[in-house]
Design a protein around this motif. Structure first.
Motif, PDB file in Angstrom:
ATOM      1  N   VAL A 236      64.432  45.826  41.702  1.00  0.00           N
ATOM      2  CA  VAL A 236      63.572  45.399  42.812  1.00  0.00           C
ATOM      3  C   VAL A 236      64.493  44.950  43.938  1.00  0.00           C
ATOM      4  CG1 VAL A 236      61.815  43.749  43.555  1.00  0.00           C
ATOM      5  CG2 VAL A 236      61.721  44.706  41.248  1.00  0.00           C
ATOM      6  N   GLU A 237      64.476  45.700  45.033  1.00  0.00           N
ATOM      7  CA  GLU A 237      65.391  45.371  46.129  1.00  0.00           C
ATOM      8  C   GLU A 237      64.930  44.143  46.905  1.00  0.00           C
ATOM      9  OE1 GLU A 237      65.910  48.887  48.495  1.00  0.00           O
ATOM     10  OE2 GLU A 237      67.356  49.723  47.067  1.00  0.00           O
ATOM     11  N   LYS A 238      63.619  44.041  47.092  1.00  0.00           N
ATOM     12  CA  LYS A 238      63.098  42.891  47.849  1.00  0.00           C
ATOM     13  C   LYS A 238      61.751  42.497  47.260  1.00  0.00           C
ATOM     14  CE  LYS A 238      61.616  41.482  52.446  1.00  0.00           C
ATOM     15  NZ  LYS A 238      61.233  41.922  53.791  1.00  0.00           N
ATOM     16  N   ALA A 239      61.512  41.214  47.126  1.00  0.00           N
ATOM     17  CA  ALA A 239      60.212  40.752  46.629  1.00  0.00           C
ATOM     18  C   ALA A 239      59.626  39.744  47.613  1.00  0.00           C
ATOM     19  CB  ALA A 239      60.348  40.122  45.247  1.00  0.00           C
ATOM     20  N   SER A 240      58.338  39.869  47.876  1.00  0.00           N
ATOM     21  CA  SER A 240      57.636  38.903  48.731  1.00  0.00           C
ATOM     22  C   SER A 240      56.452  38.346  47.966  1.00  0.00           C
ATOM     23  CB  SER A 240      57.107  39.579  50.005  1.00  0.00           C
ATOM     24  OG  SER A 240      58.155  40.133  50.747  1.00  0.00           O
ATOM     25  N   VAL A 241      56.106  37.125  48.266  1.00  0.00           N
ATOM     26  CA  VAL A 241      54.956  36.494  47.621  1.00  0.00           C
ATOM     27  C   VAL A 241      54.007  36.027  48.713  1.00  0.00           C
ATOM     28  CG1 VAL A 241      54.214  34.672  46.042  1.00  0.00           C
ATOM     29  CG2 VAL A 241      56.465  35.726  45.738  1.00  0.00           C
ATOM     30  N   ILE A 242      52.736  36.399  48.591  1.00  0.00           N
ATOM     31  CA  ILE A 242      51.766  35.964  49.599  1.00  0.00           C
ATOM     32  C   ILE A 242      50.639  35.167  48.922  1.00  0.00           C
ATOM     33  CG2 ILE A 242      52.298  37.957  51.049  1.00  0.00           C
ATOM     34  CD1 ILE A 242      49.534  39.085  50.393  1.00  0.00           C
ATOM     35  N   VAL A 243      49.860  34.505  49.739  1.00  0.00           N
ATOM     36  CA  VAL A 243      48.739  33.711  49.217  1.00  0.00           C
ATOM     37  C   VAL A 243      47.682  34.677  48.678  1.00  0.00           C
ATOM     38  CG1 VAL A 243      46.943  32.055  49.841  1.00  0.00           C
ATOM     39  CG2 VAL A 243      49.193  31.894  50.889  1.00  0.00           C
ATOM     40  N   GLN A 244      47.225  34.417  47.440  1.00  0.00           N
ATOM     41  CA  GLN A 244      46.381  35.379  46.739  1.00  0.00           C
ATOM     42  C   GLN A 244      45.167  35.884  47.545  1.00  0.00           C
ATOM     43  OE1 GLN A 244      45.833  33.774  42.819  1.00  0.00           O
ATOM     44  NE2 GLN A 244      47.086  35.394  41.993  1.00  0.00           N
ATOM     45  N   PRO A 245      44.312  35.008  48.049  1.00  0.00           N
ATOM     46  CA  PRO A 245      43.112  35.534  48.716  1.00  0.00           C
ATOM     47  C   PRO A 245      43.402  36.291  50.007  1.00  0.00           C
ATOM     48  CG  PRO A 245      42.891  33.184  48.225  1.00  0.00           C
ATOM     49  CD  PRO A 245      44.320  33.544  48.009  1.00  0.00           C
ATOM     50  N   GLN A 246      44.614  36.134  50.550  1.00  0.00           N
ATOM     51  CA  GLN A 246      44.965  36.939  51.726  1.00  0.00           C
ATOM     52  C   GLN A 246      44.888  38.424  51.382  1.00  0.00           C
ATOM     53  OE1 GLN A 246      48.841  35.733  53.215  1.00  0.00           O
ATOM     54  NE2 GLN A 246      47.900  34.657  54.933  1.00  0.00           N
ATOM     55  N   GLY A 247      45.197  38.732  50.120  1.00  0.00           N
ATOM     56  CA  GLY A 247      45.152  40.126  49.678  1.00  0.00           C
ATOM     57  C   GLY A 247      43.752  40.695  49.814  1.00  0.00           C
ATOM     58  N   ALA A 248      42.764  39.939  49.340  1.00  0.00           N
ATOM     59  CA  ALA A 248      41.376  40.414  49.412  1.00  0.00           C
ATOM     60  C   ALA A 248      40.929  40.554  50.858  1.00  0.00           C
ATOM     61  CB  ALA A 248      40.459  39.455  48.664  1.00  0.00           C
ATOM     62  N   LEU A 249      41.368  39.613  51.699  1.00  0.00           N
ATOM     63  CA  LEU A 249      40.961  39.669  53.108  1.00  0.00           C
ATOM     64  C   LEU A 249      41.552  40.910  53.777  1.00  0.00           C
ATOM     65  CD1 LEU A 249      39.372  38.285  55.304  1.00  0.00           C
ATOM     66  CD2 LEU A 249      41.362  36.901  55.842  1.00  0.00           C
ATOM     67  N   VAL A 250      42.792  41.222  53.438  1.00  0.00           N
ATOM     68  CA  VAL A 250      43.421  42.422  54.014  1.00  0.00           C
ATOM     69  C   VAL A 250      42.684  43.676  53.535  1.00  0.00           C
ATOM     70  CG1 VAL A 250      45.513  43.831  53.954  1.00  0.00           C
ATOM     71  CG2 VAL A 250      45.679  41.384  54.384  1.00  0.00           C
ATOM     72  N   SER A 251      42.328  43.717  52.241  1.00  0.00           N
ATOM     73  CA  SER A 251      41.580  44.870  51.726  1.00  0.00           C
ATOM     74  C   SER A 251      40.251  45.019  52.453  1.00  0.00           C
ATOM     75  CB  SER A 251      41.288  44.695  50.230  1.00  0.00           C
ATOM     76  OG  SER A 251      42.416  44.985  49.482  1.00  0.00           O
TER      77      SER A 251
END
Lengths: 117, 357
Positions: B168-183
């Protein structure tokens, strides 16, 4: 296609910017026309599978199929999916299109989180 | 022997939950649509006996992989239950993302990503995106990203005894519900332009909620509470047989019955009606919802409330009955199980884009 002379055949190919491998593949190909025709054939094959005209050989999901775009150093192979794939009813725009229409950029995800429990 | 060239994939995302681990397999074309392919496997990581060899564990080609974390072998994947002792407690831990089990499940996801990419003994993931609940985000974001970045060794299914390297060259962590909002924003882009949006994300372990106006999050009103669908299932199990808490299959049957609003569930040939346990389930829903509402303050200025996650329907129905005047702005995610991880994937693509000069 047999009687179509090159002067009379124009194919416009749009390559999504989220698939740079495809762009590299086409740009680096010695016979770009053959590469494009091959991809078009795969696309037609997938369309037939999805419309139920031919059986989904090697596809384990209900509607999911693997795109004819592989990682950069792989050859294009017939459609096959290793794992069940869930597919939404609508497409998801490319990152560029999504950014443009939503206004989101990388800062949205990397902004400091000022949360306290 | 000629070494194989590594297979490289650009962006992949993993959402390690308490019930299941969801992951993306890249963009695929379906008809004219470019969509993000996803899959999942149960979040079980049974520990293998120390004296069991890899060849023995993988005999018969089970669906999954053996992964090693801190010198302990775990089996992860769709056939994980075959290796289970029958006792696999799912405790909701504040530092879940730092546990060996979480790490084993993440490596199990790498196995499926490599399989889908038809990688040989070497896979490179340029950018991996993971998510964390808000209540552990600040503390664990950097630690999780650091743990995910770098090399991971898994058995190579094509060469028994050999290993496959996933980098894994780069890993990012985002706030979970942000994922649903983006979808959701993929088809409703106006949510990033105007109005107040609340994303309610009841997962297995935590109820997460996220408030934003346009592209600006409001962290003071957002939050997470460590009681959600698993606590609902435990509320039923505790009344019948408290030892069921450690039996993942029974808990999953109870959870499924609750999520599908089924009248009963069956285990060991016995049928148990859910009706006598409704008050216990509702007590959990009320407790977690009350925590959220207290943090939100007023809900009158909200313009959209999006329910996502495995427990979306349960919380949606509860919320609708409890706050009928908000009925017009309640919205169910079309793909609640996978919307977070699909959003993580889109986030990864956006973060990977070269910056304009």
């Amino acid at each position: 296609m047999n009687d179509a002379s090159p002067e009379e055949v124009r194919v416009r190919v749009t390559v999504d910017s989220d698939t740079p491998e495809l762009l590299q593949r086409l740009a680096g190909s010695k016979r770009q026309a053959r590469e494009i025709v091959y991809l078009l054939r795969l696309g037609l094959q997938m369309e037939k599978m999805l419309s139920g005209k031919v059986p989904m050989v090697g596809v384990t999901a209900d509607v999911g199929v693997q795109a004819p775009v592989q990682a950069s150093n792989q050859t294009v192979t017939p459609v096959a999916v290793a794992a069940p794939v869930a597919v939404g009813s609508t497409g998801i725009p490319s990152a560029e299109a999504f950014s443009e229409m939503s206004g989101l950029d990388a800062d949205y995800f990397s902004a400091p989180v000022t949360y306290q429990d | 022997m000629k070494p194989e060239s590594p297979v490289t994939v650009d962006v992949r995302a993993i959402d390690v939950g308490y019930f299941s681990t969801k992951l993306t397999l890249g963009r695929k074309l379906v008809g004219d649509n470019s969509t993000i392919a996803t899959t999942l496997f149960p979040s079980l990581a049974p520990r293998l006996p120390a004296n069991m060899s890899l060849q023995t564990a993988l005999h018969g080609k089970p669906d999954g992989s053996v992964v090693n974390v801190d010198d302990v072998n775990y089996f992860v994947g769709r056939d994980a239950s075959l290796y289970s002792s029958g006792r696999e407690p799912r405790e909701v831990l504040a530092d879940y993302s730092m546990t060996d089990k979480y790490h084993a499940l993440m490596r199990g996801a790498f196995h499926y990503i490599a399989q889908d990419a038809k990688a040989g003994n070497e896979l490179v993931i340029r950018h991996l995106v993971l998510g964390l609940p808000l209540n552990t985000f600040g503390e664990n974001r950097d630690k999780l990203a650091a743990r995910a970045t770098g090399e991971h060794l898994l058995p190579d299914p094509a060469n028994p005894g050999a290993m496959r390297r996933v980098t894994v060259e780069k890993a990012s962590v985002i706030v979970q519900p942000q994922g649903a909002l983006v979808s959701y924003g993929a088809t409703h882009s106006q949510v990033f332009k105007e109005g107040w949006v609340l994303v309610v994300d009841p997962g297995g372990g935590t109820l997460d909620w996220y408030v934003a106006r346009g592209r600006l999050p409001n962290w003071q009103r957002s939050g997470a509470y460590p009681k959600s669908m698993l606590a609902c299932a435990y509320a039923v199990a505790d009344r019948i047989d408290p030892t069921w808490r450690d039996n993942f299959e029974i808990i999953e049957r109870i959870d499924k019955a609750i999520r599908e609003n089924a009248p009963s569930f069956t285990t060991a040939g016995n049928v148990y009606e859910l009706a006598p346990f409704t008050s216990g389930i509702e007590a959990v829903l009320k407790e977690s919802t009350d925590k959220m509402v207290a943090r939100l303050g007023s809900m009158d200025n909200l313009d959209l409330i999006l329910f996502t996650g495995g427990g979306a329907k349960v919380y949606y129905e509860f919320f609708k009955a409890r706050y009928p005047k908000l009925g017009k702005i309640l919205c169910m995610d079309e793909d609640p199980v996978f919307s977070n991880v699909k959003g993580f994937h889109v986030a990864g693509e956006i973060m990977s884009k070269p910056k304009a000069a």
